[in-house]
Design an enzyme around this catalytic site. Structure first.
Site, PDB file in Angstrom:
ATOM      1  N   SER A  81       0.849  -1.202   0.000  1.00 17.02           N
ATOM      2  CA  SER A  81       0.000   0.000   0.000  1.00 17.02           C
ATOM      3  C   SER A  81       0.876   1.240   0.000  1.00 17.02           C
ATOM      4  O   SER A  81       2.095   1.161   0.178  1.00 17.02           O
ATOM      5  CB  SER A  81      -0.943   0.029   1.211  1.00 17.02           C
ATOM      6  OG  SER A  81      -0.204   0.206   2.416  1.00 17.02           O
ATOM      7  N   SER A 102      11.555   9.369   7.611  1.00 15.04           N
ATOM      8  CA  SER A 102      10.456  10.326   7.725  1.00 15.04           C
ATOM      9  C   SER A 102      11.013  11.670   8.171  1.00 15.04           C
ATOM     10  O   SER A 102      11.973  11.734   8.949  1.00 15.04           O
ATOM     11  CB  SER A 102       9.432   9.831   8.747  1.00 15.04           C
ATOM     12  OG  SER A 102       8.548  10.873   9.133  1.00 15.04           O
ATOM     13  N   TYR A 116       7.828   6.553  16.768  1.00 15.25           N
ATOM     14  CA  TYR A 116       8.052   6.514  15.322  1.00 15.25           C
ATOM     15  C   TYR A 116       9.225   7.415  14.942  1.00 15.25           C
ATOM     16  O   TYR A 116      10.112   7.018  14.164  1.00 15.25           O
ATOM     17  CB  TYR A 116       6.773   6.961  14.623  1.00 15.25           C
ATOM     18  CG  TYR A 116       6.806   6.953  13.123  1.00 15.25           C
ATOM     19  CD1 TYR A 116       6.664   5.770  12.402  1.00 15.25           C
ATOM     20  CD2 TYR A 116       6.949   8.147  12.407  1.00 15.25           C
ATOM     21  CE1 TYR A 116       6.663   5.765  11.016  1.00 15.25           C
ATOM     22  CE2 TYR A 116       6.948   8.156  11.020  1.00 15.25           C
ATOM     23  CZ  TYR A 116       6.802   6.968  10.330  1.00 15.25           C
ATOM     24  OH  TYR A 116       6.800   6.982   8.955  1.00 15.25           O
ATOM     25  N   LYS A 174      12.852   6.434  13.273  1.00 14.95           N
ATOM     26  CA  LYS A 174      13.281   7.020  12.004  1.00 14.95           C
ATOM     27  C   LYS A 174      14.639   7.707  12.138  1.00 14.95           C
ATOM     28  O   LYS A 174      15.448   7.685  11.210  1.00 14.95           O
ATOM     29  CB  LYS A 174      12.223   7.999  11.496  1.00 14.95           C
ATOM     30  CG  LYS A 174      10.910   7.324  11.094  1.00 14.95           C
ATOM     31  CD  LYS A 174      11.145   6.267  10.037  1.00 14.95           C
ATOM     32  CE  LYS A 174       9.874   5.601   9.552  1.00 14.95           C
ATOM     33  NZ  LYS A 174      10.126   4.550   8.546  1.00 14.95           N
ATOM     34  N   THR A 208      -1.186   8.869   2.184  1.00 21.78           N
ATOM     35  CA  THR A 208      -1.155   7.419   2.188  1.00 21.78           C
ATOM     36  C   THR A 208      -2.157   6.877   3.203  1.00 21.78           C
ATOM     37  O   THR A 208      -2.578   7.605   4.115  1.00 21.78           O
ATOM     38  CB  THR A 208       0.243   6.902   2.560  1.00 21.78           C
ATOM     39  OG1 THR A 208       0.542   7.278   3.916  1.00 21.78           O
ATOM     40  CG2 THR A 208       1.306   7.476   1.628  1.00 21.78           C
TER      41      THR A 208
END
Length: 323
Positions: free
Chosen positions: A53, A179, A205, A209, A240
């Site tokens: 995806s 990111s 997160y 990253k 997304t």
């Protein structure tokens, strides 16, 4: 400094226009980017995680259109097989294959690596794209926080296991999708996996990253013969399914300015395809086909010490090899 350099610097300084589709549109037009369709990747094999995806799917589709054999790596067998069938139909290409892997499970990563080694005589590009932001803390089978396992330790292990095969291929490369969120995170080691008491999905997160980008630089330092090039990047702010699920308020506010998945994946694909600037250096961090700084804040730069870097590598290697 030419006009496009001035525009790029102006866009990059405040972040907002740079990370949105405005930055992508202006840079691609002013710099007259070569169309991805002009690259021919016939005879090359690309493995990409998180390819069912969003950015990963967009990249897999474009890479197949360019002639590459694409290994679509996903966690869900049914979904992964369906995506492969859909991509074959959409691209009219048959050289798209499925491989099941859970990047947070070391046994699964080992099995996936063994399958690539046994079924593919060549591997030219390994793309680490799998990455989700989870509001709820989860643990991997080995008990370590899942974001860190799936986005830091798992990719480290997969790279280690496939490095010899990559080195057999000319112009091989390892690409890590990070990111822009990492700009706000310090380099952490002991507190890299957040505890249940202090867990925050967005910060976890960002910490992962940041670790990805640091490890990308360290891989490049260790593979000094440059037989394999290591690059990391961030996609800007892209529309997304992951963004819609994890950051619904952000999507609602910024929505019209979010990049398409194709735009977000552009530099990742370009780094996999280009045989000039994309492999002229190693260990760099990119946005929109340009090398970027890895620090915007003094506090994150201060945290990035040689001692902490060595500790990060040792910790990740230790966890990866315990599996």
């Amino acid at each position: 400094m030419n006009f496009s350099d001035i525009v790029d610097s102006t866009l990059e300084l405040p972040i907002f226009p740079s990370f949105t589709r405005v930055g992508f549109d202006l840079r691609s037009r002013l710099e007259h980017w070569r169309s991805l369709d002009d690259y021919q990747l016939d005879g090359r094999t690309v493995a990409i995680t998180g390819a069912t995806s969003g950015l990963g799917r967009a990249a897999a589709k474009q890479l197949a259109r360019m002639g590459a054999s694409v290994i679509v790596m996903g966690r869900n067998p049914t979904k992964t097989e369906q995506v492969v069938n859909d991509l074959r139909h959409e691209t009219k290409q048959s050289n798209i294959f499925s491989l099941i892997v859970d990047m947070g499970d070391l046994d699964s990563v080992n099995n996936a690596a063994n399958k690539i080694l046994s079924e593919y005589n060549q591997l030219d590009v390994l793309i680490h794209n799998a990455g989700a932001l989870s509001a709820i803390r989860q643990t991997a089978p080995n008990g370590v926080e899942l974001t860190v396992m799936a986005q830091v330790v798992g990719p480290f292990l997969l790279t280690s296991l496939l490095l010899d095969r990559l080195q057999e291929s000319a112009k091989a490369r390892v690409i890590t999708m990070s990111s822009g969120g990492m700009y706000g995170a310090e380099l952490e080691v002991e507190s890299l996996p957040m505890t249940p008491a202090n867990y925050n999905g967005t910060r976890q997160y960002a910490l992962a990253k940041r670790a990805q980008v640091t490890l990308n630089e360290m891989w490049a330092e260790k593979i000094v013969d440059r037989m394999v090039v290591f690059q990391a990047l961030h996609p800007g702010w892209s529309d997304t399914p992951g963004v819609a699920e994890a950051l619904p308020t952000f999507k609602k506010i910024v929505g019209p300015l979010l990049r398409s998945p194709e735009a977000g994946a552009d530099t990742m694909i370009w780094l996999a395809a280009d045989d000039d600037r994309a492999i002229a250096t190693s260990g760099k961090f990119w946005l929109d086909r340009r090398i970027r700084t890895i620090h915007r804040l003094n506090r994150t730069k201060r945290s990035d010490t040689p001692e902490r870097r060595r500790a990060l590598w040792d910790w990740v290697e230790s966890v990866a090899t315990k599996g």
